[in-house]
Structure formats: structure tokens, C-alpha cells
Design an enzyme around this catalytic site. Structure first.
Site, PDB file in Angstrom:
ATOM      1  N   GLN A   1       0.837  -1.202   0.000  1.00  0.00           N
ATOM      2  CA  GLN A   1       0.000   0.000   0.000  1.00  0.00           C
ATOM      3  C   GLN A   1       0.874   1.255   0.000  1.00  0.00           C
ATOM      4  O   GLN A   1       1.893   1.308   0.687  1.00  0.00           O
ATOM      5  CB  GLN A   1      -0.897   0.030   1.237  1.00  0.00           C
ATOM      6  CG  GLN A   1      -2.030  -0.978   1.204  1.00  0.00           C
ATOM      7  CD  GLN A   1      -2.887  -0.863   2.456  1.00  0.00           C
ATOM      8  OE1 GLN A   1      -3.469   0.177   2.726  1.00  0.00           O
ATOM      9  NE2 GLN A   1      -2.948  -1.943   3.211  1.00  0.00           N
TER      10      GLN A   1
HETATM   11  P1  GTP Z   1      -0.607  -6.145   0.246  1.00  0.00           P
HETATM   12  O1  GTP Z   1      -0.337  -6.944   1.472  1.00  0.00           O
HETATM   13  O2  GTP Z   1      -1.745  -5.190   0.406  1.00  0.00           O
HETATM   14  O3  GTP Z   1       0.620  -5.455  -0.285  1.00  0.00           O
HETATM   15  O4  GTP Z   1      -1.081  -7.178  -0.936  1.00  0.00           O
HETATM   16  P2  GTP Z   1      -0.379  -8.542  -1.388  1.00  0.00           P
HETATM   17  O5  GTP Z   1       0.559  -8.249  -2.515  1.00  0.00           O
HETATM   18  O6  GTP Z   1       0.196  -9.261  -0.224  1.00  0.00           O
HETATM   19  O7  GTP Z   1      -1.591  -9.361  -2.023  1.00  0.00           O
HETATM   20  P3  GTP Z   1      -2.384 -10.589  -1.361  1.00  0.00           P
HETATM   21  O8  GTP Z   1      -1.520 -11.792  -1.295  1.00  0.00           O
HETATM   22  O9  GTP Z   1      -3.031 -10.118  -0.126  1.00  0.00           O
HETATM   23  O10 GTP Z   1      -3.452 -10.871  -2.515  1.00  0.00           O
HETATM   24  C1  GTP Z   1      -4.367  -9.871  -2.954  1.00  0.00           C
HETATM   25  C2  GTP Z   1      -5.557 -10.539  -3.619  1.00  0.00           C
HETATM   26  O11 GTP Z   1      -5.169 -11.152  -4.848  1.00  0.00           O
HETATM   27  C3  GTP Z   1      -6.200 -11.642  -2.773  1.00  0.00           C
HETATM   28  O12 GTP Z   1      -7.592 -11.583  -2.936  1.00  0.00           O
HETATM   29  C4  GTP Z   1      -5.640 -12.917  -3.407  1.00  0.00           C
HETATM   30  O13 GTP Z   1      -6.497 -14.031  -3.259  1.00  0.00           O
HETATM   31  C5  GTP Z   1      -5.567 -12.512  -4.862  1.00  0.00           C
HETATM   32  N1  GTP Z   1      -4.552 -13.270  -5.619  1.00  0.00           N
HETATM   33  C6  GTP Z   1      -3.266 -13.484  -5.263  1.00  0.00           C
HETATM   34  N2  GTP Z   1      -2.618 -14.204  -6.207  1.00  0.00           N
HETATM   35  C7  GTP Z   1      -3.525 -14.443  -7.184  1.00  0.00           C
HETATM   36  C8  GTP Z   1      -3.451 -15.123  -8.450  1.00  0.00           C
HETATM   37  O14 GTP Z   1      -2.424 -15.670  -8.881  1.00  0.00           O
HETATM   38  N3  GTP Z   1      -4.596 -15.141  -9.183  1.00  0.00           N
HETATM   39  C9  GTP Z   1      -5.737 -14.556  -8.774  1.00  0.00           C
HETATM   40  N4  GTP Z   1      -6.801 -14.649  -9.579  1.00  0.00           N
HETATM   41  N5  GTP Z   1      -5.849 -13.908  -7.602  1.00  0.00           N
HETATM   42  C10 GTP Z   1      -4.745 -13.843  -6.827  1.00  0.00           C
END
Ligand code: GTP
Ligand code: MG
Length: 171
Positions: free
Chosen positions: A62
Site C-alpha cells: 500500500q
Molecule cells: P498487500 O499486502 O496489500 O501489499 O497485498 P499482497 O501483494 O500481499 O496481495 P495478497 O496476497 O493479499 O493478494 C491480494 C488478492 O489477490 C487476494 O484476494 C488474493 O487471493 C488474490 N490473488 C493473489 N494471487 C492471485 C493469483 O495468482 N490469481 C488470482 N486470480 N488472484 C490472486
């Protein structure tokens, strides 16, 4: 015997790119979280491969937390940079953050390996890893080993190839 080399990895990339989902998939199944929520600040996670024991700094992507990233650059021995391949609108923001990272004094002159995950390849109309690589101008990275893999973190697809590459760079 049983002693693995300890490696600190920074997991970076925009919010919602899938960083926490990826790290969760790399942990043993009995240590995996069921629900993944947006990371606040950062979280320290661990996973092992055949020869290495990784400590991952899973940073929040974020905007309001991105200024935390640089405080950990010195300790990072490798970087995992995650891109949401379906988020075409923010690809330019991802590139800006990558360029800021690459130009940081604690990163710039180090031969630190960078593993790129072009994530969410399962999403219809997502960009290929080749296209992501072009948009981020990865070919301009000449002083660090880097590698890009297309991944689907929900299913864990593509992650192993990337981790194998990372392990080869470090051991
Ligand atoms: P922050 O902690 O806010 O920086 O985000 P992050 O990069 O850690 O992302 P996070 O792992 O929380 O995933 C964000 C969203 O994307 C979630 O709803 C996951 O289920 C979805 N997501 C993650 N990887 C994939 C993927 O390969 N395909 C799809 N369709 N959704 C995904
Ligand atoms: Mg997260």
C-alpha cells in the site's frame, strides 16, 4: 547436518499483487494461513528449500507503507518482486517503484538477485511474463541476476521454478 544457510529475502511489489499469497504457498501446508488479508506494515515469514532457510520480509504494498521498504534493503540478500499481470493500469506505478528500488544506494551497486513473479496469470486478459518484462524494462537490469516467472499464486503454479532459480543464485 540439517543446517541450512539462512537467507533474508525482501518481498516487494504493489498492494494486491499477491505477495502474501505467494509466501503463504511456499510455507509447509501445516503452517499456511487460510485467510489472507492486506498486510499492514510488514510481516516476517519463514520457509525452507532443500539447501536454504529463507526469512522473508513480506512488505505491505500500500502506498502509505511503501516508505518502509527501504529500511530493509541493507539486510536483504535477495528480492522477490511481485507484479499483478492483470493490473494494466498500475503497471506504470509498479515500474516507478521498481526503478526507485534499483536506484536506491543500498541496492544500486549490489549484485543482489531479483526474482520477478508475473502473478495472476489465471486472470483473463492478464499480460504475459514477456509483456510484463518489456513494460518494466527488465532488460535494462545489467548488474544484477534476475529472472521472471509467470505464476498463479492461488494454485501455486510457477512458484517452484522461481524458488529453484533463487536457490541456485545464492548457494
Ligand atoms: P498487500 O499486502 O496489500 O501489499 O497485498 P499482497 O501483494 O500481499 O496481495 P495478497 O496476497 O493479499 O493478494 C491480494 C488478492 O489477490 C487476494 O484476494 C488474493 O487471493 C488474490 N490473488 C493473489 N494471487 C492471485 C493469483 O495468482 N490469481 C488470482 N486470480 N488472484 C490472486
Ligand atoms: Mg500482503
Amino acid at each position: 547436518l540439517g543446517l541450512k544457510k539462512e537467507v533474508n529475502v525482501l518481498c516487494l511489489g504493489l498492494d494486491n499483487s499477491g505477495k502474501t499469497t505467494i509466501i503463504n504457498q511456499l510455507k509447509p501446508s501445516n503452517a499456511q494461513a487460510q485467510d489472507i488479508v492486506p498486510t499492514i506494515g510488514f510481516s516476517i515469514e519463514k520457509f525452507k528449500t532443500s539447501s536454504l532457510s529463507f526469512t522473508v520480509f513480506d512488505m505491505s504494498g500500500q502506498g502509505r507503507y511503501r516508505n518502509l521498504w527501504e529500511h530493509y534493503y541493507k539486510e536483504g540478500q535477495a528480492i522477490i518482486f511481485v507484479i499483478d499481470s492483470a493490473d494494466k493500469l498500475r503497471m506504470v506505478v509498479a515500474k516507478e517503484e521498481l526503478d526507485t528500488l534499483l536506484n536506491h544506494p543500498d541496492v544500486k551497486h549490489r549484485r543482489i538477485p531479483i526474482l520477478f513473479f508475473a502473478n495472476k496469470m489465471d486472470v483473463r486478459d492478464s499480460l504475459s511474463s514477456v509483456k510484463v518484462s518489456q513494460l518494466l524494462c527488465l532488460e535494462n537490469i545489467k548488474d544484477k541476476p534476475w529472472h521472471i516467472c509467470a505464476t498463479n499464486a492461488l494454485k501455486g503454479e510457477g512458484l517452484q521454478e522461481g524458488v529453484d532459480w533463487l536457490q541456485d543464485q545464492i548457494k
